[in-house]
Design a protein around this motif. Structure first.
Motif, PDB file in Angstrom:
ATOM      1  N   MET A 121      50.907  98.108  60.025  1.00  0.00           N
ATOM      2  CA  MET A 121      52.305  98.392  60.679  1.00  0.00           C
ATOM      3  C   MET A 121      53.640  98.460  59.732  1.00  0.00           C
ATOM      4  O   MET A 121      54.159  99.341  59.774  1.00  0.00           O
ATOM      5  CB  MET A 121      52.442  97.245  61.763  1.00  0.00           C
ATOM      6  CG  MET A 121      53.688  97.447  62.546  1.00  0.00           C
ATOM      7  SD  MET A 121      53.646  99.131  63.631  1.00  0.00           S
ATOM      8  CE  MET A 121      52.488  98.495  64.878  1.00  0.00           C
TER       9      MET A 121
ATOM     10  N   ALA B  37      51.295 107.539  62.860  1.00  0.00           N
ATOM     11  CA  ALA B  37      50.675 106.486  63.311  1.00  0.00           C
ATOM     12  C   ALA B  37      49.188 106.874  63.370  1.00  0.00           C
ATOM     13  O   ALA B  37      48.035 105.863  63.167  1.00  0.00           O
ATOM     14  CB  ALA B  37      51.153 106.754  64.840  1.00  0.00           C
TER      15      ALA B  37
ATOM     16  N   SER C  62      49.376  97.627  66.299  1.00  0.00           N
ATOM     17  CA  SER C  62      48.305  97.546  65.470  1.00  0.00           C
ATOM     18  C   SER C  62      47.443  96.354  65.702  1.00  0.00           C
ATOM     19  O   SER C  62      48.047  95.234  65.857  1.00  0.00           O
ATOM     20  CB  SER C  62      48.594  97.654  64.030  1.00  0.00           C
ATOM     21  OG  SER C  62      49.330  96.751  63.454  1.00  0.00           O
TER      22      SER C  62
ATOM     23  N   VAL D  58      47.658 103.234  63.512  1.00  0.00           N
ATOM     24  CA  VAL D  58      48.434 102.394  64.351  1.00  0.00           C
ATOM     25  C   VAL D  58      48.053 103.169  65.732  1.00  0.00           C
ATOM     26  O   VAL D  58      48.290 104.246  65.964  1.00  0.00           O
ATOM     27  CB  VAL D  58      49.841 102.480  63.900  1.00  0.00           C
ATOM     28  CG1 VAL D  58      50.802 101.562  64.912  1.00  0.00           C
ATOM     29  CG2 VAL D  58      49.933 101.614  62.581  1.00  0.00           C
TER      30      VAL D  58
END
Length: 463
Positions: free
Chosen positions: A343, A311, A330, A316
């Motif tokens: 994403m 992430a 996101s 994200v």
């Protein structure tokens, strides 16, 4: 000398009442007042010198945190630009690069000659090499060859320079701690010299003053340590943009804890198009029943730590975990040009990593669902702040996950059609299928899997 004056003043006051000589009393009182004023001036000068030193160290710590944050933003911008081929990330990269180099210059001014040379030889040299690789990658994106930029951004050379750069940032933290120690040593020597020059004047006052300064320095050290720790906890608990707002609110002049709390409660924002993701571990209930609670916690920690890393690499934002479920989003800040692509790349990277590396202690497979739509983000409550998002997109993403297939990510057909041209080289999107979603009825959806994962599945099935 002042101690003698104090004794003389007592004697003078005694003689005054006997002889009525007011001149002796006035002279002794003036000498006492002058001595007190001199001591007070020395205390004020020393205290202000100490406060200035602490302020300089605090500023250096803020610069150190900003350097680390901006470096991650540069890496994320360059990598997303190469993966998506979107040139809008190039402008964002250049803007943050100018900001980072300005902070580098300010940081160098606070270091001594030895630390400056070590910083330039290791950290700044590695930074220049990273910028060269990132510039080559972004140049390839601008030239319409993003696949060439991927080779630069995900090369072994880039990762090696990144490690050297990260290790070199420790020079700044070490210099800050050493500066604080030197400031404490200098002020201690200055205080001792001042009182020694005054002679043996009230040992109790000297002792109390030195202890007071020492206590002040120890409190300042503790405050700086707690500030550093609290900021690390804050940036790991809340999304970066919310953490920055909370930090600015707490640093506002005259802001009380109640005002900071009230500002946090008002951090409610509407987002027109955010992409929400849910990930769930297949067969977790049976697995949890077969393992001890501590083993379950260790397993989830390994899994979620790997997802957290992906992430962070893909830009994200992690929202929360619920049991074996991981929730992320996101597009909250509005700066991401393609939140759906970011994403989907994040989810497929997680699926590929879990499939390739696995999780020690269990056979783990994930089921994922994503959806895009308007949401509202807010910090709830006044204790143990919880940042969360709300909206129909959240519910739909959860339904996508619960009706999906292991090892894949499910999305509605419209979203699949939007992202297919951007991710077709890395992600395989299957033909649409009809799925019944609770509360929504029959819905056309598509399953997506990373290309490497599809090849492995076909090889496992055989010809």
């Amino acid at each position: 000398f002042f101690f003698a004056l104090s004794m003389a003043s007592s004697e003078t006051e005694h003689n005054f009442y006997k002889t009525g000589n007011i001149g002796l009393l006035v002279g002794a009182s003036v000498l006492q007042l002058i001595g007190f004023i001199v001591l007070l001036i020395l205390l004020i000068v020393t205290t202000r010198t100490f406060d200035a030193g602490v302020a300089e160290v605090t500023q250096a710590q803020d610069w150190s945190c900003d350097i680390k944050w901006l470096d991650e933003v540069l890496t994320m911008s360059a990598r997303v630009a190469t993966l998506t081929g979107n040139v809008s990330w190039v402008a964002r990269y250049n803007a943050h690069l100018v900001q980072l180099e300005a902070i580098f210059g300010a940081t160098l001014d606070t270091l001594d000659a030895a630390d400056r040379k070590a910083f330039e030889d290791r950290t700044f040299s590695a930074h220049k090499k990273l910028v060269e690789l990132e510039t080559l990658a972004l140049g390839a994106v601008v030239a319409g060859r993003p696949q060439d930029g991927v080779g630069h951004m995900f090369s072994a050379q880039y990762d090696a320079q990144k490690r050297v750069y990260t290790d070199g940032l420790g020079i700044v933290d070490a210099a800050i701690d050493r500066t604080l120690a030197e400031t404490f040593a200098f002020l201690t020597q200055l205080t001792v010299a001042i009182f020694a020059a005054m002679g043996v004047i009230s040992p109790l006052v000297v002792l109390i003053s030195v202890l007071a300064y020492r206590q002040q320095v120890l409190q300042a050290r503790a405050i700086l340590r707690e500030k550093r720790l609290s900021e690390e906890v804050l940036f790991n608990t809340l999304p970066p943009h919310i953490s920055m707002q909370l930090r600015e609110a707490s640093q506002a002049k005259g802001a009380s804890p109640l005002e900071v709390t009230a500002r946090v409660m008002k951090m409610c924002q509407e987002h027109a198009a955010a992409t929400v993701c849910f990930m769930d571990m297949v067969g977790f209930t049976a697995l949890a029943a077969a393992l001890a609670p501590l083993q379950v916690v260790e397993l989830l920690n390994l899994l979620f730590s790997a997802i957290d890393q992906e992430a962070e690499d893909k830009g994200v934002v992690k929202i929360k975990t619920m049991g074996d479920c991981y929730m992320a989003v996101s597009g909250l800040r509005g700066e991401e040009p393609e939140p759906e692509v970011a994403m989907l790349l994040f989810v497929c990277a997680v699926l590929h990593r879990v499939d390739a590396e696995g999780v020690p202690g269990a056979e783990v497979r994930l089921r994922c669902g994503v959806h895009t739509g308007p949401v509202v983000s807010a910090v709830l409550g006044t204790r143990k702040f919880l940042y969360d998002i709300f909206g129909d997109a959240v519910n739909t993403a959860s339904r996508m996950e619960s009706t999906g297939q292991p090892g894949s990510v499910q999305m509605v057909q419209a979203m699949a059609m939007r992202v297919r041209p951007r991710v077709e080289r890395l992600v395989h999107i299957a033909e649409p299928r009809q799925v019944h979603l609770k509360g929504k009825g029959a819905t056309m959806t598509c399953l997506a899997t990373p290309r490497g994962y599809v090849a492995q599945q076909r090889a496992a099935r055989g010809p």
